[in-house]
Every structure is written in structure tokens, then in C-alpha cells.
Write an enzyme that holds these catalytic residues in place. Structure first.
Site, PDB file in Angstrom:
ATOM      1  N   HIS A 180      10.568   6.827   7.957  1.00  0.00           N
ATOM      2  CA  HIS A 180      11.118   6.927   6.605  1.00  0.00           C
ATOM      3  C   HIS A 180      12.614   7.207   6.714  1.00  0.00           C
ATOM      4  CE1 HIS A 180       7.340   7.299   3.979  1.00  0.00           C
ATOM      5  NE2 HIS A 180       6.956   6.901   5.172  1.00  0.00           N
TER       6      HIS A 180
ATOM      7  N   CYS B 292       8.813   9.673  -1.017  1.00  0.00           N
ATOM      8  CA  CYS B 292       8.156  10.644  -0.144  1.00  0.00           C
ATOM      9  C   CYS B 292       7.786  11.868  -0.970  1.00  0.00           C
ATOM     10  CB  CYS B 292       9.082  11.043   1.005  1.00  0.00           C
ATOM     11  SG  CYS B 292       8.369  12.299   2.063  1.00  0.00           S
TER      12      CYS B 292
ATOM     13  N   ARG C  37       0.838  -1.212   0.000  1.00  0.00           N
ATOM     14  CA  ARG C  37       0.000   0.000   0.000  1.00  0.00           C
ATOM     15  C   ARG C  37       0.868   1.255   0.000  1.00  0.00           C
ATOM     16  NH1 ARG C  37      -0.773   4.848   2.221  1.00  0.00           N
ATOM     17  NH2 ARG C  37      -0.216   3.989   4.267  1.00  0.00           N
TER      18      ARG C  37
END
Length: 306
Positions: A209, A240, A15
Site C-alpha cells: 500500500h 486503508c 475486490r
């Protein structure tokens, strides 16, 4: 405090990892990715997102993916459900866990979903009620908990405030997410300790992240706090959108190598995940974002040629 003896990995590659891919990825490939990851022992798989295809075209096949995956007993299959329309679709698709998402920064909330933090929580209340009425798991995710692209620093007290609001909705788990990857171990610990003051530590998770190369350091710092749930993405899939050229989620392979090296149990086969990462990386025309996977691939190639 001693480190946790066991950690749950929430695999977000299918996802969060794929949603920003520009090239359309077929439902068949997504189904295969989910099946390979669950077969490797992943206990919690973020498989789908029931948001408007207008906003996230890559997730338009979520219904097909949820219908086509081979469900591994004991595995939790999660889906993002931003509103009741999304909830109804996820319910029909037999998702085990509904995921709602807010932000720790007012500026990010306004830019991302065009409302205040308080308004976003109010919007999720109906989804939360429906989720609990159907006896399903509810997870809350807090974006930009360690730094915001518009506001800059985010205070631990702001994180704790959103944790409290999500807890009031009945969340079974709450993610502290470093969406742009600016967090450092000290800031990570401060945010988690503030969150743990208002919500059970055992139900908090870290979602980091690797934009500035701090994700593994932040995971180790979180382990020292006692956090035992982490999100990661096979092959480090997922860019990102708020930091151009930045890497996305920390790679599952790298997290597993760290945890297994510390003697922490995950129940996941690292080699199987690395091979899956190599496979999906080839299909998406990229080199794996996992240093561990690349090292293992080089080792296999060397052994094969000797």
C-alpha cells in the site's frame, strides 16, 4: 542479482480496491471492470470475496460478478474464501484460485479476526484441503507483514513463521502484504529474504500500500531480491481502514510504468488499464489515484486541444 525479465501482476481492484467503497457499486459495473482489465492483458484478477455481506456489504454481489464476467483463456480468477461456506460458494462460482489470509502480528489477528495466528491457520486448514482436493490453486496472504497499527514493528522472523505455516497448508503462492503502507525498502528486503529462506522465492509476491509513498520503492527493492509477482489496484482504488485518510493499494498504472521502463515484460497494455482507471474513477466520483494515469490523461487532453 539481475532484475526479473518478466513479472506477473495480480490485479486486486475489483475486490480489495472496491470493498471499502461506501456507495454500493452494481454487479454490472464490477463485471465491466473485470472484463476491461482482463482484456487489457491482466493475467490474474482478484474478482470476488465470499465473506459474509454483513461484514463486507460491497462484496454481496460476488456470485453475480463471477457468473457474469467474460472469462479470458489463461486468466486466473481469484476469490477470498475465509471459511468452508465461502469455499463452497467460490467453488460453485468457478473460481480458479482460493485465497486465505492470516496476519504477521498477533495483535492484528486478535483485533481483525478475533483469534490468534495459530488459530487462524487451523481454521484455514479445511479450506486448504478442499481446495487441493478439487485441484485448484491456493494462495495465502499475510497482512501487516511490514508493520501493524496496534503492535508497531513486525519482525522478519514473525513473517517467516507465518509463511512456513501457510506453506504447510499447501499454498501455491504467498503474499507479503504491507496492509498499512508503512514499509520501507530495507524492511521490505529483510521480510522477503526471511520468507525466501523458508519458501520458494518464485512463489512469493509483494502487496504494497502507498500510504507513505513507499510502494514503488518497495517494489524496486523486491525486484532486487528477485520477487516477480506483485499486487496492484487500477487507479489506486482502495482505502486503508487502519490509517484514516490514507491511500490504499499501489496503482496498477504506476507499477506498469515502472516495470515497462525497466524493460520488464508484463503482457499488459498500460494505456488500456489507464483508460479503465479513468472510467472507474469517474463512476466512483474520485480522481484517479494513479499519477501515471493522470499524466497520460493530461497528455491526451493536450493533444486533443492542439
Amino acid at each position: 542479482m539481475s532484475l526479473p525479465s518478466q513479472v506477473k501482476i495480480v490485479e486486486v481492484g475489483p475486490r480489495d480496491g472496491l470493498q471499502n467503497e461506501k456507495e454500493v457499486i452494481s454487479a454490472a459495473v464490477k463485471i465491466e471492470l473485470c472484463n476491461r482489465l482482463s482484456a487489457a492483458g491482466v493475467p490474474n484478477l482478484e474478482a470476488a470475496s465470499f465473506v459474509s455481506p454483513k461484514w463486507v456489504p460491497q462484496m454481496a454481489t460476488s456470485k453475480e460478478v463471477m457468473a457474469g464476467i467474460t472469462r479470458r483463456p489463461g486468466t486466473i480468477y481469484s476469490a477470498l474464501t475465509p471459511n468452508m461456506q465461502g469455499f463452497d460458494a467460490a467453488l460453485a462460482a468457478q473460481a480458479d484460485e482460493m485465497v486465505i489470509f492470516g496476519a504477521a502480528s498477533e495483535a492484528f489477528s486478535q483485533r481483525n479476526i478475533n483469534c490468534s495466528i495459530a488459530e487462524s491457520i487451523t481454521r484455514f486448514a479445511e479450506v486448504a484441503r478442499a481446495t487441493k482436493q478439487h485441484g485448484l490453486r491456493l494462495r495465502g496472504s499475510i497482512s501487516v507483514a511490514l508493520g501493524c497499527p496496534y503492535q508497531g514493528e513486525v519482525s522478519p522472523s514473525a513473517v517467516a513463521d507465518v509463511v512456513r505455516r501457510l506453506a504447510d497448508l499447501g499454498c501455491d503462492e504467498i503474499d507479503i502484504a504491507d496492509t498499512i503502507g508503512v514499509g520501507t525498502p530495507g524492511r521490505t528486503k529483510a521480510a522477503l529474504e526471511a520468507a525466501a529462506a523458508v519458501y520458494p522465492l518464485a512463489q512469493l509476491s509483494g502487496h504494497y500500500h502507498d500510504t507513505y509513498g513507499q510502494a514503488l520503492a518497495n517494489i524496486y527493492a523486491s525486484l532486487e531480491v528477485g520477487v516477480a509477482i506483485y499486487h496492484s489496484s487500477v487507479a489506486g482504488l482502495g482505502g486503508c481502514p487502519y490509517a484514516k485518510g490514507a491511500t490504499g493499494n499501489v496503482a496498477t498504472e504506476d507499477v506498469l510504468y515502472l516495470l515497462h521502463g525497466l524493460g520488464i515484460k508484463t503482457g499488459i497494455d498500460l494505456d488500456a488499464v489507464a483508460l479503465t482507471g479513468d472510467w472507474i474513477s469517474a463512476l466512483t466520483h474520485r480522481k484517479s489515484g494513479s499519477r501515471v494515469a493522470n499524466a497520460l490523461a493530461a497528455k491526451r487532453a493536450d493533444q486533443a486541444s492542439s
